[in-house]
Design a protein around this motif. Structure first.
Motif, PDB file in Angstrom:
ATOM      1  N   THR A  58       0.831  -1.207   0.000  1.00 25.55           N
ATOM      2  CA  THR A  58       0.000   0.000   0.000  1.00 25.55           C
ATOM      3  C   THR A  58       0.863   1.254   0.000  1.00 25.55           C
ATOM      4  O   THR A  58       0.569   2.243  -0.694  1.00 25.55           O
ATOM      5  N   ALA A  59       1.967   1.219   0.757  1.00 25.57           N
ATOM      6  CA  ALA A  59       2.891   2.366   0.777  1.00 25.57           C
ATOM      7  C   ALA A  59       3.501   2.597  -0.607  1.00 25.57           C
ATOM      8  O   ALA A  59       3.650   3.743  -1.057  1.00 25.57           O
ATOM      9  N   PHE A  60       3.841   1.515  -1.285  1.00 29.77           N
ATOM     10  CA  PHE A  60       4.387   1.593  -2.646  1.00 29.77           C
ATOM     11  C   PHE A  60       3.332   2.163  -3.604  1.00 29.77           C
ATOM     12  O   PHE A  60       3.613   3.069  -4.401  1.00 29.77           O
ATOM     13  N   GLU A  61       2.109   1.676  -3.501  1.00 29.34           N
ATOM     14  CA  GLU A  61       1.027   2.161  -4.364  1.00 29.34           C
ATOM     15  C   GLU A  61       0.811   3.661  -4.177  1.00 29.34           C
ATOM     16  O   GLU A  61       0.597   4.404  -5.149  1.00 29.34           O
ATOM     17  N   THR A  62       0.896   4.128  -2.936  1.00 29.94           N
ATOM     18  CA  THR A  62       0.715   5.555  -2.640  1.00 29.94           C
ATOM     19  C   THR A  62       1.755   6.401  -3.370  1.00 29.94           C
ATOM     20  O   THR A  62       1.447   7.456  -3.931  1.00 29.94           O
ATOM     21  N   VAL A  63       3.002   5.923  -3.376  1.00 26.68           N
ATOM     22  CA  VAL A  63       4.073   6.652  -4.079  1.00 26.68           C
ATOM     23  C   VAL A  63       3.810   6.679  -5.584  1.00 26.68           C
ATOM     24  O   VAL A  63       3.943   7.721  -6.238  1.00 26.68           O
ATOM     25  N   LEU A  64       3.435   5.541  -6.154  1.00 25.06           N
ATOM     26  CA  LEU A  64       3.159   5.489  -7.595  1.00 25.06           C
ATOM     27  C   LEU A  64       2.055   6.478  -7.974  1.00 25.06           C
ATOM     28  O   LEU A  64       2.174   7.235  -8.947  1.00 25.06           O
ATOM     29  N   LYS A  65       0.985   6.501  -7.182  1.00 24.40           N
ATOM     30  CA  LYS A  65      -0.147   7.388  -7.483  1.00 24.40           C
ATOM     31  C   LYS A  65       0.215   8.860  -7.282  1.00 24.40           C
ATOM     32  O   LYS A  65      -0.318   9.730  -7.972  1.00 24.40           O
ATOM     33  N   LYS A  66       1.130   9.117  -6.372  1.00 23.72           N
ATOM     34  CA  LYS A  66       1.603  10.490  -6.140  1.00 23.72           C
ATOM     35  C   LYS A  66       2.161  11.099  -7.424  1.00 23.72           C
ATOM     36  O   LYS A  66       2.057  12.307  -7.658  1.00 23.72           O
ATOM     37  N   TYR A  67       2.742  10.248  -8.272  1.00 21.73           N
ATOM     38  CA  TYR A  67       3.327  10.725  -9.529  1.00 21.73           C
ATOM     39  C   TYR A  67       2.397  10.507 -10.731  1.00 21.73           C
ATOM     40  O   TYR A  67       2.830  10.549 -11.876  1.00 21.73           O
ATOM     41  N   GLY A  68       1.121  10.280 -10.447  1.00 23.22           N
ATOM     42  CA  GLY A  68       0.121  10.213 -11.504  1.00 23.22           C
ATOM     43  C   GLY A  68       0.124   8.924 -12.308  1.00 23.22           C
ATOM     44  O   GLY A  68      -0.426   8.876 -13.416  1.00 23.22           O
ATOM     45  N   VAL A  69       0.722   7.873 -11.773  1.00 23.03           N
ATOM     46  CA  VAL A  69       0.766   6.584 -12.470  1.00 23.03           C
ATOM     47  C   VAL A  69      -0.586   5.875 -12.326  1.00 23.03           C
ATOM     48  O   VAL A  69      -1.165   5.848 -11.236  1.00 23.03           O
ATOM     49  N   LYS A  70      -1.080   5.317 -13.417  1.00 24.95           N
ATOM     50  CA  LYS A  70      -2.285   4.485 -13.369  1.00 24.95           C
ATOM     51  C   LYS A  70      -1.882   3.106 -12.825  1.00 24.95           C
ATOM     52  O   LYS A  70      -1.041   2.427 -13.418  1.00 24.95           O
ATOM     53  N   VAL A  71      -2.451   2.718 -11.688  1.00 24.17           N
ATOM     54  CA  VAL A  71      -2.068   1.476 -11.028  1.00 24.17           C
ATOM     55  C   VAL A  71      -3.202   0.459 -11.128  1.00 24.17           C
ATOM     56  O   VAL A  71      -4.309   0.694 -10.647  1.00 24.17           O
ATOM     57  N   TYR A  72      -2.910  -0.660 -11.774  1.00 21.37           N
ATOM     58  CA  TYR A  72      -3.848  -1.789 -11.829  1.00 21.37           C
ATOM     59  C   TYR A  72      -3.441  -2.812 -10.767  1.00 21.37           C
ATOM     60  O   TYR A  72      -2.251  -3.001 -10.510  1.00 21.37           O
ATOM     61  N   ARG A  73      -4.425  -3.489 -10.182  1.00 15.47           N
ATOM     62  CA  ARG A  73      -4.141  -4.511  -9.175  1.00 15.47           C
ATOM     63  C   ARG A  73      -4.779  -5.838  -9.600  1.00 15.47           C
ATOM     64  O   ARG A  73      -5.858  -5.855 -10.200  1.00 15.47           O
ATOM     65  N   PRO A  74      -4.159  -6.960  -9.277  1.00 11.16           N
ATOM     66  CA  PRO A  74      -4.760  -8.251  -9.620  1.00 11.16           C
ATOM     67  C   PRO A  74      -6.070  -8.476  -8.845  1.00 11.16           C
ATOM     68  O   PRO A  74      -6.223  -7.980  -7.726  1.00 11.16           O
ATOM     69  N   GLU A  75      -6.975  -9.217  -9.457  1.00 13.40           N
ATOM     70  CA  GLU A  75      -8.123  -9.715  -8.695  1.00 13.40           C
ATOM     71  C   GLU A  75      -7.607 -10.779  -7.731  1.00 13.40           C
ATOM     72  O   GLU A  75      -6.762 -11.595  -8.088  1.00 13.40           O
ATOM     73  N   ILE A  76      -8.114 -10.758  -6.514  1.00 11.92           N
ATOM     74  CA  ILE A  76      -7.562 -11.614  -5.464  1.00 11.92           C
ATOM     75  C   ILE A  76      -7.979 -13.082  -5.661  1.00 11.92           C
ATOM     76  O   ILE A  76      -9.153 -13.384  -5.841  1.00 11.92           O
ATOM     77  N   ILE A  77      -6.977 -13.948  -5.653  1.00 14.35           N
ATOM     78  CA  ILE A  77      -7.198 -15.396  -5.610  1.00 14.35           C
ATOM     79  C   ILE A  77      -6.861 -15.813  -4.182  1.00 14.35           C
ATOM     80  O   ILE A  77      -5.732 -15.645  -3.729  1.00 14.35           O
ATOM     81  N   VAL A  78      -7.830 -16.328  -3.453  1.00 10.61           N
ATOM     82  CA  VAL A  78      -7.642 -16.623  -2.032  1.00 10.61           C
ATOM     83  C   VAL A  78      -6.578 -17.701  -1.830  1.00 10.61           C
ATOM     84  O   VAL A  78      -6.506 -18.672  -2.595  1.00 10.61           O
TER      85      VAL A  78
END
Length: 305
Positions: A58-78
């Motif tokens: 989540t901390a990494f995602e926050t940094v990516l979004k800070k610079y305007g990067v479009k972030v896709y995440r996988p659908e969760i496989i339990v």
């Protein structure tokens, strides 16, 4: 539709898939682990917990979004590890490559299928069954594609050998305009400090013409020398065996000037800042226990041309 274009490791990032730790499930049994560092932490009782890894990503995602990067995440496989998105696919130029990976990980691609469905099917290339490639071994770099691989003897011997000669040959055939340069890596199924799991565990370009490198990760000195001559010795940041083990080469570039680095890499951070880089520091030491770090958990889809 999702636009695909990646020609190097550092051009300004526009879109990326970031792995997921949610749903990763229980600590695996020793015989279920397929790298020596995970085995080490399973034995020691220090294997990372899901909640801690979720916090780190989540901390990494926050940094990516800070610079305007479009972030896709996988659908969760339990009960499935989906952290290391780099290995289940990679982009070179305007093509998305779907590799053949470890059978224990073959379900992972299902988590990103909804993303692949938004890519022009003519831009998706599937790797043939006999050719094995994982994205951590593949680095597009301008007119080159640098590839970590193992010849058949090592590939058959080590579980941690993930890319074979057929994989290297496949990339050379698919990208005839590129110099596809293979580097054999030192492997160990038992000792993490002697194991370069992927090329990005011992080498990575940064900026416009610099690189982080661990010389002893390469099986042959002439392979290290190729990179030394290509980048120039003055443009290399050499890391130690312990720093390689902690994954110091596995940083992630948002642009030629902005590098995301694990916040405990104090020596590396000081060098990068001295060289004029903006260093974004994130906690990632729990995830590193599985022999992967920041580059391993990203799958860039688009960088600026």
């Amino acid at each position: 539709m999702i636009n695909i274009f990646v020609n190097d490791e550092t051009s300004p990032l526009k879109a990326v898939i970031l792995g997921a730790a949610k749903g990763v499930g229980r600590t695996p049994h020793f015989d279920e682990a397929y790298d020596p560092k995970s085995k080490e932490h399973i034995t020691a009782g220090t294997y990372p917990k899901e909640a801690d890894m979720v916090t780190e990503i989540t901390a990494f995602e926050t940094v990516l979004k800070k610079y305007g990067v479009k972030v896709y995440r996988p659908e969760i496989i339990v009960d499935y590890n989906q952290i290391f998105a780099r290995d289940i696919g990679f982009a070179i130029e305007d093509k998305f490559i779907k590799p053949t990976i470890l059978k224990d990980r073959k379900e992972e691609i299902k988590g990103i299928q909804y993303i692949l469905d938004k890519i022009n099917p003519q831009q998706i290339i599937s790797v043939p069954e006999d050719a094995r490639i994982e994205g951590g071994d593949v680095m597009p770099w301008k007119n080159h594609i640098f590839v970590g691989y193992s010849e058949q003897e090592d590939f058959d011997k080590y579980v941690v050998a993930r890319t074979n000669k057929a994989g290297l040959d496949f990339l050379a055939k698919e990208f005839p305009s590129k110099i596809v340069k293979g580097f054999q890596l030192n492997k160990s199924d038992e000792i993490a400090k002697d194991n370069a799991l992927h090329l990005d565990c011992c080498f990575q370009p940064i900026g416009q013409n610099q690189a982080i490198i661990y010389k002893e990760g390469f099986k042959f000195e002439e392979d290290y020398n190729y990179l030394k001559d290509y980048f120039g010795e003055e443009n290399l940041i050499h890391i130690s065996r312990d720093e390689m083990y902690e994954m110091n080469s596995n940083v992630f570039s948002i642009s030629p000037k902005i590098v995301v680095v694990e916040n405990n890499f104090t020596r590396l951070i000081a060098i990068l800042e001295e060289k004029g880089f903006t260093v974004e520091k994130v906690p990632y030491s729990e995830i590193s226990k599985m022999e992967g770090l920041l580059r391993c958990s990203t799958l860039p889809l688009e960088r600026e041309k």
